[in-house]
Design a protein around this motif. Structure first.
Motif, PDB file in Angstrom:
ATOM      1  N   TRP A 136      -1.820   6.401  22.392  1.00 35.02           N
ATOM      2  CA  TRP A 136      -1.814   4.925  22.308  1.00 35.02           C
ATOM      3  C   TRP A 136      -0.589   4.447  23.076  1.00 35.02           C
ATOM      4  O   TRP A 136       0.522   4.419  22.547  1.00 35.02           O
ATOM      5  N   PRO A 137      -0.766   4.129  24.365  1.00 34.18           N
ATOM      6  CA  PRO A 137       0.368   3.969  25.304  1.00 34.18           C
ATOM      7  C   PRO A 137       1.127   2.659  25.101  1.00 34.18           C
ATOM      8  O   PRO A 137       1.223   1.840  26.013  1.00 34.18           O
ATOM      9  N   HIS A 138       1.611   2.454  23.874  1.00 39.11           N
ATOM     10  CA  HIS A 138       2.350   1.203  23.615  1.00 39.11           C
ATOM     11  C   HIS A 138       3.578   1.503  22.762  1.00 39.11           C
ATOM     12  O   HIS A 138       3.514   2.205  21.770  1.00 39.11           O
ATOM     13  N   SER A 139       4.710   0.909  23.181  1.00 45.15           N
ATOM     14  CA  SER A 139       5.941   1.061  22.384  1.00 45.15           C
ATOM     15  C   SER A 139       5.971  -0.022  21.308  1.00 45.15           C
ATOM     16  O   SER A 139       5.628  -1.185  21.578  1.00 45.15           O
ATOM     17  N   PHE A 140       6.345   0.408  20.114  1.00 47.26           N
ATOM     18  CA  PHE A 140       6.414  -0.554  18.998  1.00 47.26           C
ATOM     19  C   PHE A 140       7.514  -0.120  18.040  1.00 47.26           C
ATOM     20  O   PHE A 140       7.957   1.037  18.053  1.00 47.26           O
ATOM     21  N   GLU A 141       7.961  -1.085  17.241  1.00 49.03           N
ATOM     22  CA  GLU A 141       8.811  -0.779  16.078  1.00 49.03           C
ATOM     23  C   GLU A 141       8.056  -1.337  14.875  1.00 49.03           C
ATOM     24  O   GLU A 141       7.729  -2.525  14.858  1.00 49.03           O
ATOM     25  N   PHE A 142       7.770  -0.453  13.897  1.00 53.22           N
ATOM     26  CA  PHE A 142       7.035  -0.862  12.703  1.00 53.22           C
ATOM     27  C   PHE A 142       8.007  -0.728  11.529  1.00 53.22           C
ATOM     28  O   PHE A 142       8.376   0.384  11.146  1.00 53.22           O
ATOM     29  N   ARG A 143       8.467  -1.866  11.055  1.00 53.56           N
ATOM     30  CA  ARG A 143       9.397  -1.862   9.913  1.00 53.56           C
ATOM     31  C   ARG A 143       8.629  -2.222   8.646  1.00 53.56           C
ATOM     32  O   ARG A 143       7.854  -3.188   8.642  1.00 53.56           O
ATOM     33  N   LEU A 144       8.855  -1.452   7.608  1.00 55.09           N
ATOM     34  CA  LEU A 144       8.132  -1.639   6.346  1.00 55.09           C
ATOM     35  C   LEU A 144       9.145  -1.742   5.216  1.00 55.09           C
ATOM     36  O   LEU A 144       9.952  -0.835   5.015  1.00 55.09           O
ATOM     37  N   ARG A 145       9.107  -2.887   4.516  1.00 53.74           N
ATOM     38  CA  ARG A 145       9.959  -3.014   3.321  1.00 53.74           C
ATOM     39  C   ARG A 145       9.092  -2.935   2.090  1.00 53.74           C
ATOM     40  O   ARG A 145       8.098  -3.668   1.979  1.00 53.74           O
ATOM     41  N   ILE A 146       9.447  -2.017   1.191  1.00 51.67           N
ATOM     42  CA  ILE A 146       8.746  -1.881  -0.092  1.00 51.67           C
ATOM     43  C   ILE A 146       9.733  -2.346  -1.153  1.00 51.67           C
ATOM     44  O   ILE A 146      10.885  -1.889  -1.193  1.00 51.67           O
ATOM     45  N   ALA A 147       9.275  -3.282  -2.007  1.00 53.40           N
ATOM     46  CA  ALA A 147      10.192  -3.876  -2.998  1.00 53.40           C
ATOM     47  C   ALA A 147       9.526  -3.937  -4.364  1.00 53.40           C
ATOM     48  O   ALA A 147       8.338  -4.241  -4.475  1.00 53.40           O
ATOM     49  N   LEU A 148      10.315  -3.629  -5.392  1.00 50.97           N
ATOM     50  CA  LEU A 148       9.852  -3.708  -6.781  1.00 50.97           C
ATOM     51  C   LEU A 148      10.532  -4.916  -7.421  1.00 50.97           C
ATOM     52  O   LEU A 148      11.763  -4.952  -7.534  1.00 50.97           O
ATOM     53  N   GLY A 149       9.733  -5.916  -7.780  1.00 55.46           N
ATOM     54  CA  GLY A 149      10.288  -7.160  -8.328  1.00 55.46           C
ATOM     55  C   GLY A 149      10.784  -6.993  -9.757  1.00 55.46           C
ATOM     56  O   GLY A 149      10.447  -6.013 -10.438  1.00 55.46           O
ATOM     57  N   ALA A 150      11.574  -7.983 -10.191  1.00 52.12           N
ATOM     58  CA  ALA A 150      12.181  -7.914 -11.540  1.00 52.12           C
ATOM     59  C   ALA A 150      11.092  -7.815 -12.618  1.00 52.12           C
ATOM     60  O   ALA A 150      11.270  -7.168 -13.644  1.00 52.12           O
ATOM     61  N   GLY A 151       9.933  -8.394 -12.353  1.00 51.30           N
ATOM     62  CA  GLY A 151       8.861  -8.359 -13.364  1.00 51.30           C
ATOM     63  C   GLY A 151       7.924  -7.189 -13.189  1.00 51.30           C
ATOM     64  O   GLY A 151       6.884  -7.093 -13.857  1.00 51.30           O
ATOM     65  N   GLY A 152       8.274  -6.290 -12.242  1.00 53.14           N
ATOM     66  CA  GLY A 152       7.420  -5.108 -12.055  1.00 53.14           C
ATOM     67  C   GLY A 152       6.377  -5.280 -10.970  1.00 53.14           C
ATOM     68  O   GLY A 152       5.563  -4.386 -10.724  1.00 53.14           O
ATOM     69  N   ASP A 153       6.405  -6.450 -10.278  1.00 56.27           N
ATOM     70  CA  ASP A 153       5.415  -6.601  -9.201  1.00 56.27           C
ATOM     71  C   ASP A 153       5.905  -5.843  -7.968  1.00 56.27           C
ATOM     72  O   ASP A 153       7.081  -5.573  -7.804  1.00 56.27           O
ATOM     73  N   LEU A 154       4.936  -5.485  -7.127  1.00 56.83           N
ATOM     74  CA  LEU A 154       5.212  -4.634  -5.959  1.00 56.83           C
ATOM     75  C   LEU A 154       4.877  -5.431  -4.700  1.00 56.83           C
ATOM     76  O   LEU A 154       3.842  -6.119  -4.666  1.00 56.83           O
ATOM     77  N   SER A 155       5.756  -5.373  -3.697  1.00 57.99           N
ATOM     78  CA  SER A 155       5.411  -6.035  -2.428  1.00 57.99           C
ATOM     79  C   SER A 155       5.705  -5.097  -1.260  1.00 57.99           C
ATOM     80  O   SER A 155       6.641  -4.292  -1.299  1.00 57.99           O
ATOM     81  N   LEU A 156       4.831  -5.168  -0.264  1.00 57.25           N
ATOM     82  CA  LEU A 156       5.013  -4.426   0.985  1.00 57.25           C
ATOM     83  C   LEU A 156       5.010  -5.461   2.108  1.00 57.25           C
ATOM     84  O   LEU A 156       4.080  -6.289   2.175  1.00 57.25           O
ATOM     85  N   THR A 157       6.065  -5.440   2.899  1.00 56.15           N
ATOM     86  CA  THR A 157       6.158  -6.373   4.024  1.00 56.15           C
ATOM     87  C   THR A 157       6.269  -5.551   5.310  1.00 56.15           C
ATOM     88  O   THR A 157       7.205  -4.762   5.467  1.00 56.15           O
ATOM     89  N   SER A 158       5.283  -5.726   6.181  1.00 55.56           N
ATOM     90  CA  SER A 158       5.277  -5.005   7.473  1.00 55.56           C
ATOM     91  C   SER A 158       5.707  -5.956   8.570  1.00 55.56           C
ATOM     92  O   SER A 158       5.251  -7.109   8.598  1.00 55.56           O
ATOM     93  N   ARG A 159       6.595  -5.465   9.431  1.00 63.85           N
ATOM     94  CA  ARG A 159       6.949  -6.220  10.633  1.00 63.85           C
ATOM     95  C   ARG A 159       6.716  -5.295  11.827  1.00 63.85           C
ATOM     96  O   ARG A 159       7.312  -4.216  11.880  1.00 63.85           O
TER      97      ARG A 159
END
Ligand code: BG6
Length: 323
Positions: A136-159
């Motif tokens: 796949w001849p493309h340069s990329f940066e894939f940043r992924l933040r995984i966070a556990l919230g104070a109430g136990g909720d889970l979030s994934l943020t991809s950039r």
């Protein structure tokens, strides 16, 4: 392809009471996020894959197959990342290569506006290898933040940023391939996708319109709901639990359960495990995302698990979905 083993980060990078780096043989290093009481999230560097999300009582909320296998094969369960290709829509391996690569801890991520109360999070990064660039001849940066919230909720943020130096844009499809643990698939209903159009992967990706009330499950399902609402509820009647799935930057939602025949045909999946899982996957499938060099896309998945005794009418799914 033999997966290179990750180099573990120096401990100071992970100095936080909310975060632990655990080395494991065979490249199975993982990060554990710890929240209040028994809340926790586990992330494998292989695949950048969430493999566990536990609630206040230490109950596992995600499905992981008892037959899940080790690198370099994808791990059946948790939240595999499908990138740069969803499914077989292109010439890469199914669901692309991101879930089959070692990600690294990103110790200096660009700032991400988040709730300052969230202390349990980790930033990962994936860049293409020489071999990846051949496929796949493309340069990329894939940043992924995984966070556990104070109430136990889970979030994934991809950039995902296009870092091509040749001026070329690239297009990709994407999904957070989320495996929810459910008590009994025949007692589960999904609210929020009724009346939506979908592509049926079991009928040559033909387009249909979903019927007017909650989706229930009696056989194999493999559907890509198009332009789906930003909130979908998965109601587990027996567990008296509702998963609320929120998505940003991801227009579609894939719903998949292999049922009995396909379950038997999958080596890394128990014959009866289809009864205890359901995949609802916020995704960008129908319309690939295109980025010009320098452009960045952000896609967010939010998960929470709320108690619900639907039968007593205490939970109004519409209230969950529409606030
Ligand atoms: O076995 P894999 O590659 O993880 O894919 C599992 C399923 O993933 C789903 O998202 C697809 O819609 C299905 O068609 C596919 O079978």
């Amino acid at each position: 392809m033999a997966a290179a083993t990750p180099h573990s980060p120096p401990p100071q990078q992970l100095s936080s009471p909310f975060l632990e780096y655990i080395r494991a043989p065979g490249g199975l290093d993982k990060v554990v996020l710890r929240g209040r009481r028994s809340c926790s999230v586990e992330i494998r560097l292989f695949g950048g894959q969430v493999t566990s999300w536990k609630n206040d009582h230490g109950e596992e909320l995600l499905f992981v197959s008892s037959k899940a296998i080790k690198p370099p094969k994808p791990f059946r369960g948790g939240i595999p990342i499908c990138f740069p290709q969803f499914g077989t829509q292109g010439n890469l391996e199914q669901h692309g290569f991101a879930r089959n690569r070692f990600w690294a801890i990103d110790d200096n991520p660009p700032p991400l506006p988040v709730n300052p109360a969230i202390k349990a999070f980790v930033d990962l990064i994936l860049k293409p290898s020489e071999d990846d660039l051949k496929m796949w001849p493309h340069s990329f940066e894939f940043r992924l933040r995984i966070a556990l919230g104070a109430g136990g909720d889970l979030s994934l943020t991809s950039r995902i940023r296009n870092t091509n130096t040749d001026g070329r844009p690239f297009s990709y499809t994407f999904a957070y391939h989320t495996y929810f643990s459910v008590s009994d698939i025949s007692e589960v209903r999904v609210e929020g996708l009724e009346t939506m159009d979908y592509l049926d992967n079991m009928k040559g990706k033909e387009r249909f319109t979903e019927q007017g009330d909650a989706i229930v499950f009696e056989s194999e399902v493999d559907k890509v709901y198009l332009a789906a609402p930003s909130k979908v509820a998965i109601i587990d009647h027996d567990m008296r639990r509702t998963f609320v799935v929120t998505k940003e930057g991801l227009p579609d939602a894939v719903v998949w359960n292999p049922w009995d025949k396909k379950a038997k045909a999958m080596q890394d999946f128990g014959d009866s495990e289809y009864k205890h899982m359901l995949c609802v996957e916020p995704a960008a499938v129908e319309k690939p995302i295109t980025l010009k060099p320098g452009e960045e896309w952000k896609g967010r998945l939010g998960l929470s698990a709320v108690p619900s005794s639907y039968c007593s009418g205490q939970l109004d799914p519409l209230k969950v979905l529409h606030g």
